[in-house]
Write a protein that holds these residues in place. Structure first.
Motif, PDB file in Angstrom:
ATOM      1  N   ILE A   1       0.846  -1.196   0.000  1.00 48.20           N
ATOM      2  CA  ILE A   1       0.000   0.000   0.000  1.00 48.20           C
ATOM      3  C   ILE A   1       0.878   1.242   0.000  1.00 48.20           C
ATOM      4  O   ILE A   1       0.643   2.196  -0.754  1.00 48.20           O
ATOM      5  CB  ILE A   1      -0.947   0.008   1.215  1.00 48.20           C
ATOM      6  N   GLN A   2       1.920   1.246   0.834  1.00 49.47           N
ATOM      7  CA  GLN A   2       2.823   2.392   0.904  1.00 49.47           C
ATOM      8  C   GLN A   2       3.523   2.614  -0.439  1.00 49.47           C
ATOM      9  O   GLN A   2       3.659   3.746  -0.900  1.00 49.47           O
ATOM     10  CB  GLN A   2       3.859   2.191   2.004  1.00 49.47           C
ATOM     11  N   ALA A   3       3.954   1.545  -1.093  1.00 51.47           N
ATOM     12  CA  ALA A   3       4.612   1.658  -2.393  1.00 51.47           C
ATOM     13  C   ALA A   3       3.656   2.238  -3.440  1.00 51.47           C
ATOM     14  O   ALA A   3       4.051   3.096  -4.243  1.00 51.47           O
ATOM     15  CB  ALA A   3       5.133   0.298  -2.843  1.00 51.47           C
ATOM     16  N   LEU A   4       2.400   1.772  -3.427  1.00 49.19           N
ATOM     17  CA  LEU A   4       1.415   2.323  -4.362  1.00 49.19           C
ATOM     18  C   LEU A   4       1.211   3.816  -4.137  1.00 49.19           C
ATOM     19  O   LEU A   4       1.198   4.603  -5.084  1.00 49.19           O
ATOM     20  CB  LEU A   4       0.072   1.589  -4.225  1.00 49.19           C
ATOM     21  N   CYS A   5       1.055   4.196  -2.873  1.00 44.25           N
ATOM     22  CA  CYS A   5       0.845   5.608  -2.554  1.00 44.25           C
ATOM     23  C   CYS A   5       2.066   6.456  -2.915  1.00 44.25           C
ATOM     24  O   CYS A   5       1.918   7.568  -3.423  1.00 44.25           O
ATOM     25  CB  CYS A   5       0.488   5.777  -1.080  1.00 44.25           C
ATOM     26  N   ASN A   6       3.269   5.937  -2.679  1.00 43.97           N
ATOM     27  CA  ASN A   6       4.490   6.669  -3.043  1.00 43.97           C
ATOM     28  C   ASN A   6       4.604   6.827  -4.555  1.00 43.97           C
ATOM     29  O   ASN A   6       4.892   7.913  -5.056  1.00 43.97           O
ATOM     30  CB  ASN A   6       5.730   5.960  -2.512  1.00 43.97           C
ATOM     31  N   ALA A   7       4.381   5.755  -5.284  1.00 43.02           N
ATOM     32  CA  ALA A   7       4.532   5.784  -6.735  1.00 43.02           C
ATOM     33  C   ALA A   7       3.467   6.641  -7.402  1.00 43.02           C
ATOM     34  O   ALA A   7       3.737   7.332  -8.393  1.00 43.02           O
ATOM     35  CB  ALA A   7       4.485   4.366  -7.299  1.00 43.02           C
ATOM     36  N   LEU A   8       2.255   6.615  -6.856  1.00 44.78           N
ATOM     37  CA  LEU A   8       1.141   7.329  -7.486  1.00 44.78           C
ATOM     38  C   LEU A   8       0.891   8.698  -6.863  1.00 44.78           C
ATOM     39  O   LEU A   8       0.014   9.429  -7.320  1.00 44.78           O
ATOM     40  CB  LEU A   8      -0.131   6.478  -7.385  1.00 44.78           C
ATOM     41  N   ASP A   9       1.661   9.045  -5.829  1.00 42.81           N
ATOM     42  CA  ASP A   9       1.497  10.310  -5.121  1.00 42.81           C
ATOM     43  C   ASP A   9       0.028  10.517  -4.735  1.00 42.81           C
ATOM     44  O   ASP A   9      -0.614  11.485  -5.146  1.00 42.81           O
ATOM     45  CB  ASP A   9       2.007  11.475  -5.975  1.00 42.81           C
ATOM     46  N   CYS A  10      -0.479   9.570  -3.952  1.00 47.32           N
ATOM     47  CA  CYS A  10      -1.887   9.619  -3.568  1.00 47.32           C
ATOM     48  C   CYS A  10      -2.060   9.049  -2.162  1.00 47.32           C
ATOM     49  O   CYS A  10      -1.112   8.602  -1.538  1.00 47.32           O
ATOM     50  CB  CYS A  10      -2.724   8.816  -4.557  1.00 47.32           C
ATOM     51  N   LYS A  11      -3.298   9.074  -1.691  1.00 48.91           N
ATOM     52  CA  LYS A  11      -3.663   8.434  -0.432  1.00 48.91           C
ATOM     53  C   LYS A  11      -4.381   7.143  -0.756  1.00 48.91           C
ATOM     54  O   LYS A  11      -5.003   7.012  -1.815  1.00 48.91           O
ATOM     55  CB  LYS A  11      -4.611   9.337   0.375  1.00 48.91           C
ATOM     56  N   VAL A  12      -4.333   6.184   0.140  1.00 51.48           N
ATOM     57  CA  VAL A  12      -4.991   4.902  -0.088  1.00 51.48           C
ATOM     58  C   VAL A  12      -6.497   5.105  -0.267  1.00 51.48           C
ATOM     59  O   VAL A  12      -7.137   4.387  -1.033  1.00 51.48           O
ATOM     60  CB  VAL A  12      -4.650   3.888   1.028  1.00 51.48           C
ATOM     61  N   SER A  13      -7.059   6.106   0.376  1.00 53.03           N
ATOM     62  CA  SER A  13      -8.498   6.355   0.250  1.00 53.03           C
ATOM     63  C   SER A  13      -8.888   6.849  -1.147  1.00 53.03           C
ATOM     64  O   SER A  13     -10.071   6.869  -1.480  1.00 53.03           O
ATOM     65  CB  SER A  13      -8.963   7.363   1.300  1.00 53.03           C
ATOM     66  N   ASP A  14      -7.904   7.210  -1.966  1.00 53.63           N
ATOM     67  CA  ASP A  14      -8.209   7.604  -3.338  1.00 53.63           C
ATOM     68  C   ASP A  14      -8.707   6.424  -4.170  1.00 53.63           C
ATOM     69  O   ASP A  14      -9.499   6.604  -5.099  1.00 53.63           O
ATOM     70  CB  ASP A  14      -6.980   8.218  -4.018  1.00 53.63           C
ATOM     71  N   PHE A  15      -8.235   5.223  -3.872  1.00 49.92           N
ATOM     72  CA  PHE A  15      -8.623   4.066  -4.671  1.00 49.92           C
ATOM     73  C   PHE A  15      -9.125   2.874  -3.862  1.00 49.92           C
ATOM     74  O   PHE A  15      -9.417   1.813  -4.405  1.00 49.92           O
ATOM     75  CB  PHE A  15      -7.457   3.605  -5.564  1.00 49.92           C
ATOM     76  N   PHE A  16      -9.280   3.049  -2.552  1.00 56.63           N
ATOM     77  CA  PHE A  16      -9.614   1.928  -1.683  1.00 56.63           C
ATOM     78  C   PHE A  16     -10.399   2.433  -0.484  1.00 56.63           C
ATOM     79  O   PHE A  16      -9.963   3.338   0.212  1.00 56.63           O
ATOM     80  CB  PHE A  16      -8.298   1.280  -1.253  1.00 56.63           C
ATOM     81  N   ASP A  17     -11.581   1.862  -0.259  1.00 55.98           N
ATOM     82  CA  ASP A  17     -12.398   2.210   0.901  1.00 55.98           C
ATOM     83  C   ASP A  17     -12.848   0.948   1.611  1.00 55.98           C
ATOM     84  O   ASP A  17     -13.135  -0.065   0.973  1.00 55.98           O
ATOM     85  CB  ASP A  17     -13.656   2.986   0.486  1.00 55.98           C
ATOM     86  N   VAL A  18     -12.907   1.031   2.921  1.00 61.56           N
ATOM     87  CA  VAL A  18     -13.469  -0.046   3.732  1.00 61.56           C
ATOM     88  C   VAL A  18     -14.676   0.547   4.438  1.00 61.56           C
ATOM     89  O   VAL A  18     -14.547   1.509   5.185  1.00 61.56           O
ATOM     90  CB  VAL A  18     -12.459  -0.577   4.778  1.00 61.56           C
ATOM     91  N   LEU A  19     -15.837  -0.021   4.166  1.00 57.24           N
ATOM     92  CA  LEU A  19     -17.084   0.478   4.729  1.00 57.24           C
ATOM     93  C   LEU A  19     -17.597  -0.489   5.779  1.00 57.24           C
ATOM     94  O   LEU A  19     -17.355  -1.700   5.682  1.00 57.24           O
ATOM     95  CB  LEU A  19     -18.126   0.641   3.615  1.00 57.24           C
ATOM     96  N   PRO A  20     -18.326   0.009   6.776  1.00 52.67           N
ATOM     97  CA  PRO A  20     -18.867  -0.909   7.786  1.00 52.67           C
ATOM     98  C   PRO A  20     -19.928  -1.812   7.172  1.00 52.67           C
ATOM     99  O   PRO A  20     -20.574  -1.458   6.184  1.00 52.67           O
ATOM    100  CB  PRO A  20     -19.466   0.023   8.841  1.00 52.67           C
TER     101      PRO A  20
END
Length: 122
Positions: free
Chosen positions: A56-75
């Motif tokens: 996840i950290q590598a994706l965020c570093n490479a894409l200059d984004c937050k994990v919430s930009d492409f991934f959500d966990v809902l109740p």
């Protein structure tokens, strides 16, 4: 738990990335991480069943984004929570499977308590 995995859509809209090889190259150049083409393809084309924090950290570093930009966990919905509670007989369940007692290893030495007393020497 509903997991919304929008990586493929987000990559296309926000970064103009359509092929796993493009993301693989970006991860290598910007994050210094080498993932196999198969692993990158799995991330793009479907929701992973497990994901390491380092990935996840590598994706965020490479894409200059937050994990919430492409991934959500809902109740879970109340209906789903009720269903899970009934399935487990209203007892908490383990997230990672049942905890099994380790099998007792057989000793090469016999148990002295299994033999009756032979009497005394004398």
């Amino acid at each position: 738990m509903p997991i919304v995995w929008n990586l493929k859509k987000w990559l296309a809209i926000e970064r103009d990335i359509y092929r796993p090889s493009e993301l693989q190259a970006l991860l290598a150049s910007k994050a210094g991480v080498q993932l196999s083409l198969q692993a990158v393809s799995a991330l793009i084309n479907g929701k992973p069943s497990a994901l390491r924090i380092q990935t996840i950290q590598a994706l965020c570093n490479a894409l200059d984004c937050k994990v919430s930009d492409f991934f959500d966990v809902l109740p879970d919905s109340p209906k789903e929570l009720t269903k899970q509670s009934k399935a487990s007989n209203h007892k908490p369940s383990r997230l990672y499977g049942d905890k099994k007692q380790p099998k007792k290893q057989e000793s090469i030495f016999p148990d002295p308590h299994q033999f009756p007393n032979q009497g005394t020497n004398g």
